[in-house]
Write an enzyme that holds these catalytic residues in place. Structure first.
Site, PDB file in Angstrom:
ATOM      1  N   ASP A   8       0.806  -1.222   0.000  1.00 41.77           N
ATOM      2  CA  ASP A   8       0.000   0.000   0.000  1.00 41.77           C
ATOM      3  C   ASP A   8       0.842   1.277   0.000  1.00 41.77           C
ATOM      4  OD1 ASP A   8      -2.356  -1.446   0.044  1.00 41.77           O
ATOM      5  OD2 ASP A   8      -2.548  -1.399   2.224  1.00 41.77           O
ATOM      6  N   LYS A  31      -0.820  -8.471  -1.264  1.00 41.73           N
ATOM      7  CA  LYS A  31      -2.100  -7.813  -1.540  1.00 41.73           C
ATOM      8  C   LYS A  31      -1.871  -6.578  -2.388  1.00 41.73           C
ATOM      9  CE  LYS A  31      -4.457  -5.116   1.337  1.00 41.73           C
ATOM     10  NZ  LYS A  31      -4.969  -3.981   0.503  1.00 41.73           N
ATOM     11  N   ASP A  60      -7.013  -6.968  -4.610  1.00 45.66           N
ATOM     12  CA  ASP A  60      -8.020  -6.431  -3.688  1.00 45.66           C
ATOM     13  C   ASP A  60      -8.760  -5.262  -4.348  1.00 45.66           C
ATOM     14  OD1 ASP A  60      -9.465  -5.721  -1.433  1.00 45.66           O
ATOM     15  OD2 ASP A  60      -7.786  -4.676  -0.481  1.00 45.66           O
ATOM     16  N   LEU A  61      -9.679  -5.587  -5.273  1.00 45.51           N
ATOM     17  CA  LEU A  61     -10.410  -4.549  -6.004  1.00 45.51           C
ATOM     18  C   LEU A  61     -11.871  -4.430  -5.569  1.00 45.51           C
ATOM     19  CD1 LEU A  61      -9.033  -5.005  -9.642  1.00 45.51           C
ATOM     20  CD2 LEU A  61      -8.164  -3.567  -7.788  1.00 45.51           C
ATOM     21  N   LYS A  62     -12.365  -5.380  -4.800  1.00 43.32           N
ATOM     22  CA  LYS A  62     -13.719  -5.310  -4.233  1.00 43.32           C
ATOM     23  C   LYS A  62     -14.770  -4.995  -5.299  1.00 43.32           C
ATOM     24  CE  LYS A  62     -11.975  -3.629   0.249  1.00 43.32           C
ATOM     25  NZ  LYS A  62     -10.578  -3.334  -0.143  1.00 43.32           N
ATOM     26  N   TYR A  64     -17.967  -4.430  -7.363  1.00 43.18           N
ATOM     27  CA  TYR A  64     -19.351  -4.167  -6.961  1.00 43.18           C
ATOM     28  C   TYR A  64     -20.040  -3.466  -8.127  1.00 43.18           C
ATOM     29  CZ  TYR A  64     -23.185  -2.855  -3.737  1.00 43.18           C
ATOM     30  OH  TYR A  64     -24.386  -2.723  -3.113  1.00 43.18           O
ATOM     31  N   ASP A  65     -20.896  -4.208  -8.832  1.00 40.81           N
ATOM     32  CA  ASP A  65     -21.585  -3.653  -9.992  1.00 40.81           C
ATOM     33  C   ASP A  65     -22.763  -4.567 -10.302  1.00 40.81           C
ATOM     34  OD1 ASP A  65     -22.089  -2.288 -12.562  1.00 40.81           O
ATOM     35  OD2 ASP A  65     -20.032  -1.536 -12.325  1.00 40.81           O
ATOM     36  N   ILE A  66     -23.370  -4.395 -11.469  1.00 40.55           N
ATOM     37  CA  ILE A  66     -24.440  -5.306 -11.857  1.00 40.55           C
ATOM     38  C   ILE A  66     -23.825  -6.675 -12.152  1.00 40.55           C
ATOM     39  CG2 ILE A  66     -25.863  -3.424 -12.749  1.00 40.55           C
ATOM     40  CD1 ILE A  66     -25.063  -4.315 -15.580  1.00 40.55           C
ATOM     41  N   PRO A  67     -24.617  -7.750 -12.043  1.00 36.57           N
ATOM     42  CA  PRO A  67     -24.049  -9.104 -12.145  1.00 36.57           C
ATOM     43  C   PRO A  67     -23.189  -9.352 -13.369  1.00 36.57           C
ATOM     44  CG  PRO A  67     -26.282  -9.233 -11.328  1.00 36.57           C
ATOM     45  CD  PRO A  67     -26.056  -7.791 -11.678  1.00 36.57           C
ATOM     46  N   ASN A  68     -23.657  -8.981 -14.557  1.00 35.12           N
ATOM     47  CA  ASN A  68     -22.895  -9.294 -15.763  1.00 35.12           C
ATOM     48  C   ASN A  68     -21.574  -8.536 -15.815  1.00 35.12           C
ATOM     49  OD1 ASN A  68     -22.954 -10.828 -18.343  1.00 35.12           O
ATOM     50  ND2 ASN A  68     -22.750  -8.772 -19.215  1.00 35.12           N
ATOM     51  N   THR A  69     -21.587  -7.298 -15.367  1.00 39.37           N
ATOM     52  CA  THR A  69     -20.352  -6.511 -15.353  1.00 39.37           C
ATOM     53  C   THR A  69     -19.349  -7.097 -14.369  1.00 39.37           C
ATOM     54  OG1 THR A  69     -21.534  -4.492 -15.987  1.00 39.37           O
ATOM     55  CG2 THR A  69     -19.388  -4.209 -14.938  1.00 39.37           C
ATOM     56  N   THR A 120     -13.385  -3.286   7.565  1.00 41.11           N
ATOM     57  CA  THR A 120     -12.880  -3.183   8.943  1.00 41.11           C
ATOM     58  C   THR A 120     -12.712  -1.735   9.395  1.00 41.11           C
ATOM     59  OG1 THR A 120     -10.660  -3.552   8.052  1.00 41.11           O
ATOM     60  CG2 THR A 120     -11.777  -5.442   9.035  1.00 41.11           C
ATOM     61  N   ARG A 180      -2.622  -6.443  13.566  1.00 39.59           N
ATOM     62  CA  ARG A 180      -1.518  -5.731  14.209  1.00 39.59           C
ATOM     63  C   ARG A 180      -0.729  -6.747  15.040  1.00 39.59           C
ATOM     64  NH1 ARG A 180      -2.948  -2.803  10.720  1.00 39.59           N
ATOM     65  NH2 ARG A 180      -3.689  -0.645  10.922  1.00 39.59           N
ATOM     66  N   ARG A 210       0.901  -1.755   7.502  1.00 36.22           N
ATOM     67  CA  ARG A 210       1.788  -0.767   8.129  1.00 36.22           C
ATOM     68  C   ARG A 210       2.850  -1.372   9.041  1.00 36.22           C
ATOM     69  NH1 ARG A 210      -3.382   1.384   8.372  1.00 36.22           N
ATOM     70  NH2 ARG A 210      -3.737   3.312   7.213  1.00 36.22           N
TER      71      ARG A 210
END
Length: 232
Positions: A8, A31, A60-62, A64-69, A120, A180, A210
Site C-alpha cells: 500500500d 495484496k 483487492d479490487l472489491k 461491486y456492480d451489476i451481475p454481468n459486469t 474493517t 496488528r 503498516r
C-alpha cells in the site's frame, strides 16, 4: 494461517523495493489494492512474479456492480493469473452466482473468490446507518449467502471469523485485514486484532500492512511474524 503483505505504499518503486526485501520467503501472499493496480496495472503483477515466482497475489479490487459486469471483470482478473480476488457481498446473491458461473470454465486454475462482508474501517454505529443491522449479524448473513453462491470465503474482521465458519463450513475461508502483530496502533481501522486473536478466531489469511512496510527492516519484521506463527 497465511501471511498477506499489503503493498500500500505511495509508489510502484517503494512497493517493489518492499517485495524485493521479502523475496527470500516463498510462502507469502501479496495484496495489491486499488491505488497500486490503477497506477501500475498488469505490469506490476508481472514484476512481482519476476521478483519471486512463488509469491501469490491477492488482487483487492472489491468488485461491486451489476451481475454481468462483475462477471466480465472476474473473467478478466482470472486472465491476469492472480491467485485470489474479492467482490462485495452486498452486490447480492445473483451477482455472486453469476461471477462463479463465469469462472467455472477455469476449473482448478481459477483464482479464489472472497466476498467482503463489512469493511474493517466501519464502527458498528456507522455500519448500522447503512445496513440497518449490526456488523456481527449482517456479516454472518453475507457469509451464508456467499457460501451458498459457491464462493471460497469472505473478507471479515477476526471478530466475525469463528461465527462465520460455524454458520458455513470450517473450510470456508476467512481473510482479515488490519492485523496488528505486536499491538501497533489501529490507524484508520476500527476492528483490528493480534496474530494470537486471529489464530484463535480461525482466520485463514492475516493481512499485515503498516507494521511491515513502516518497519525499519521489513524482512526482520516478517521473520518475527513467521516465528509467532510457529507458536500458534
Amino acid at each position: 494461517m497465511n501471511l498477506v503483505i499489503a503493498l500500500d505504499l505511495p509508489s510502484s518503486a517503494e512497493n517493489l523495493k518492499l517485495a524485493e526485501s521479502l523475496a527470500a520467503y516463498d510462502d507469502l501472499w501479496m495484496k495489491v489494492g486499488f491505488r497500486t493496480y490503477i497506477r501500475d496495472g498488469r505490469n506490476f503483477l508481472d514484476t512481482l512474479k519476476m521478483i519471486n515466482p512463488h509469491f501469490k497475489v491477492f488482487l483487492d479490487l472489491k468488485l461491486y456492480d451489476i451481475p454481468n459486469t462483475m462477471a466480465d471483470a472476474a473473467a478478466e482478473i482470472a486472465e491476469l493469473g492472480v491467485e485470489m480476488f474479492n467482490v462485495h457481498a452486498s452486490a447480492g446473491e445473483r451477482a455472486l452466482r453469476t461471477v462463479m458461473e463465469r469462472l467455472a470454465p477455469y476449473g482448478e486454475e481459477r483464482p479464489l473468490v472472497l466476498a467482503v462482508t463489512a469493511l474493517t474501517s466501519f464502527s458498528d454505529e456507522e455500519f448500522r446507518r447503512i445496513y440497518e443491522k449490526g456488523i456481527d449479524e449482517k456479516a454472518e448473513q453475507f457469509a451464508r449467502m456467499s457460501y451458498e453462491a459457491g464462493l471460497d470465503g469472505v473478507v471479515c474482521s477476526a471478530f466475525e471469523s469463528r461465527a462465520i465458519k460455524a454458520a458455513t463450513s470450517s473450510d470456508f475461508l476467512t481473510l482479515s485485514p488490519g492485523i496488528r502483530p505486536f499491538g501497533e496502533a489501529a490507524g484508520d481501522q476500527q476492528r483490528v486484532a493480534t496474530l494470537q486473536s486471529a489464530a484463535e478466531s480461525l482466520v485463514d489469511f492475516a493481512v499485515v500492512g503498516r507494521p511491515v512496510y513502516q518497519a525499519e527492516d521489513p524482512a526482520e519484521k516478517v521473520q518475527k511474524i513467521r516465528e509467532i506463527f510457529k507458536t500458534l
